[in-house]
Design an enzyme around this catalytic site. Sequence first.
Site, mmCIF file in Angstrom:
data_model
loop_
_atom_site.group_PDB
_atom_site.id
_atom_site.type_symbol
_atom_site.label_atom_id
_atom_site.label_comp_id
_atom_site.label_asym_id
_atom_site.label_seq_id
_atom_site.Cartn_x
_atom_site.Cartn_y
_atom_site.Cartn_z
ATOM 1 N N ASN A 59 -6.707 4.477 1.751
ATOM 2 C CA ASN A 59 -5.811 3.209 1.820
ATOM 3 C C ASN A 59 -4.599 3.498 2.947
ATOM 4 O O ASN A 59 -3.811 4.188 2.372
ATOM 5 C CB ASN A 59 -5.361 2.839 0.254
ATOM 6 C CG ASN A 59 -4.514 1.658 0.249
ATOM 7 O OD1 ASN A 59 -4.168 0.943 1.491
ATOM 8 N ND2 ASN A 59 -3.668 1.406 -0.804
ATOM 9 N N TRP A 60 -4.872 2.886 4.065
ATOM 10 C CA TRP A 60 -3.931 3.271 5.170
ATOM 11 C C TRP A 60 -2.271 2.584 4.736
ATOM 12 O O TRP A 60 -1.317 2.901 5.181
ATOM 13 C CB TRP A 60 -4.229 2.845 6.321
ATOM 14 C CG TRP A 60 -5.467 3.765 6.859
ATOM 15 C CD1 TRP A 60 -5.978 4.789 6.426
ATOM 16 C CD2 TRP A 60 -5.940 3.608 8.300
ATOM 17 N NE1 TRP A 60 -6.813 5.329 7.251
ATOM 18 C CE2 TRP A 60 -7.002 4.642 8.322
ATOM 19 C CE3 TRP A 60 -5.841 2.698 9.428
ATOM 20 C CZ2 TRP A 60 -7.682 4.912 9.427
ATOM 21 C CZ3 TRP A 60 -6.518 3.047 10.572
ATOM 22 C CH2 TRP A 60 -7.528 4.156 10.512
ATOM 23 N N HIS A 104 -3.837 -3.494 -6.351
ATOM 24 C CA HIS A 104 -2.915 -2.415 -6.100
ATOM 25 C C HIS A 104 -1.877 -2.550 -6.511
ATOM 26 O O HIS A 104 -1.250 -3.596 -6.569
ATOM 27 C CB HIS A 104 -3.042 -1.933 -4.519
ATOM 28 C CG HIS A 104 -2.634 -0.592 -4.347
ATOM 29 N ND1 HIS A 104 -1.097 -0.233 -4.238
ATOM 30 C CD2 HIS A 104 -3.083 0.397 -3.925
ATOM 31 C CE1 HIS A 104 -0.974 1.075 -4.034
ATOM 32 N NE2 HIS A 104 -2.166 1.481 -3.949
ATOM 33 N N GLU A 114 1.006 -1.644 -5.698
ATOM 34 C CA GLU A 114 2.269 -2.126 -4.718
ATOM 35 C C GLU A 114 2.061 -3.722 -4.579
ATOM 36 O O GLU A 114 3.448 -4.322 -4.462
ATOM 37 C CB GLU A 114 1.995 -1.505 -3.346
ATOM 38 C CG GLU A 114 2.461 -0.053 -3.477
ATOM 39 C CD GLU A 114 1.834 1.031 -2.525
ATOM 40 O OE1 GLU A 114 1.102 0.517 -1.492
ATOM 41 O OE2 GLU A 114 1.989 2.159 -2.740
ATOM 42 N N GLU A 149 -5.242 4.290 -10.763
ATOM 43 C CA GLU A 149 -4.117 4.952 -10.124
ATOM 44 C C GLU A 149 -2.974 4.816 -10.968
ATOM 45 O O GLU A 149 -2.154 3.810 -10.919
ATOM 46 C CB GLU A 149 -4.105 4.007 -8.868
ATOM 47 C CG GLU A 149 -4.969 4.011 -7.675
ATOM 48 C CD GLU A 149 -4.699 3.871 -6.459
ATOM 49 O OE1 GLU A 149 -5.031 4.696 -5.607
ATOM 50 O OE2 GLU A 149 -4.041 2.724 -6.008
ATOM 51 N N SER A 167 -1.841 10.816 -5.177
ATOM 52 C CA SER A 167 -1.262 12.139 -4.558
ATOM 53 C C SER A 167 -2.683 12.971 -4.488
ATOM 54 O O SER A 167 -2.343 14.051 -4.863
ATOM 55 C CB SER A 167 -0.032 12.623 -5.344
ATOM 56 O OG SER A 167 1.007 11.753 -5.522
ATOM 57 N N GLY A 220 -3.941 7.736 -0.479
ATOM 58 C CA GLY A 220 -2.825 6.978 0.327
ATOM 59 C C GLY A 220 -2.505 7.949 1.532
ATOM 60 O O GLY A 220 -3.186 7.970 2.638
ATOM 61 N N GLY A 221 -1.447 8.711 1.383
ATOM 62 C CA GLY A 221 -0.727 9.535 2.392
ATOM 63 C C GLY A 221 -1.672 10.285 2.880
ATOM 64 O O GLY A 221 -1.783 10.493 4.224
#
Length: 249
Positions: A9-10, A94, A96, A166, A212, A233-234
């Site tokens: 997930n960018w 998500h 966010e 998540e 993470s 993610g990251g």
Amino acid sequence: MRDRIVAGNWKMNNDFNETEKLLDQLKSYPEPSDVKIMIAPSFTQLYQSVQLLKSTNISVVAQNMGIAPSGAYTGEVSPKMLKGIGVNTVIIGHSERRDIFKEDDNFLTKKIKIAIESDLKVIFCFGEKLEDRVLKNHFEIVANQLKVALLNLSYKNIMKIILAYEPVWAIGTGETASAAQAQEMHSYIRNIISSYFDSKVADKVPILYGGSVKPSNAKEIFSESDVDGGLIGGASLNAEDFMNIANSF
Ligand code: 13P
């Protein structure tokens, strides 16, 4: 065997040039044969990504979608628009989107319905906040969030769902659920699927862990029997890290 999936997930990263560079790098790595790799760029980079990944098995996923097939929804993107450029999967729910954009259960229920009716696959995200875990409410929270995804689905349509647990406290914080915590929750989730459908169905639905995940912890987390991969993610913004994670089963 259930699908093993590693999805990147960018989020709101990678413009046109950065996308080209990252995808070129990704394509230079051999693809693991038994893992489905997905990437979720921003809307503006979806078509570009589909084109650049044509020669690969990597699929392109949207990070979001509007709540109607078409109409007066300024700023939104319809399922048909996604399908029209070769995007067949969408992330819904998500944390966010829930937190920053206030997407609640009601809204997410509509979104899932529209996605399924439009024949899109859904990566449905959910997970408790830190305070829920501290208060030991995390199982109840997750069960309630899952209702949104599972309640109105037929036996046929549940096969279009990929679940992504998540825990919010582990997203972008460097803090990860331990492999045991992930397994405990994933097994709980599989039991819930079983109670809505049956154990055969529950056995088929992929449940990803997100929060993470890095090359250094992916192997341990993915080794758990109910963890079928990760939503990254990251670490998905770095080709080497992402492909290392994809090779961590
Ligand atoms: P991080 O891997 O950066 O913690 O993000 C997880 C996530 O939100 C994936 O959807």
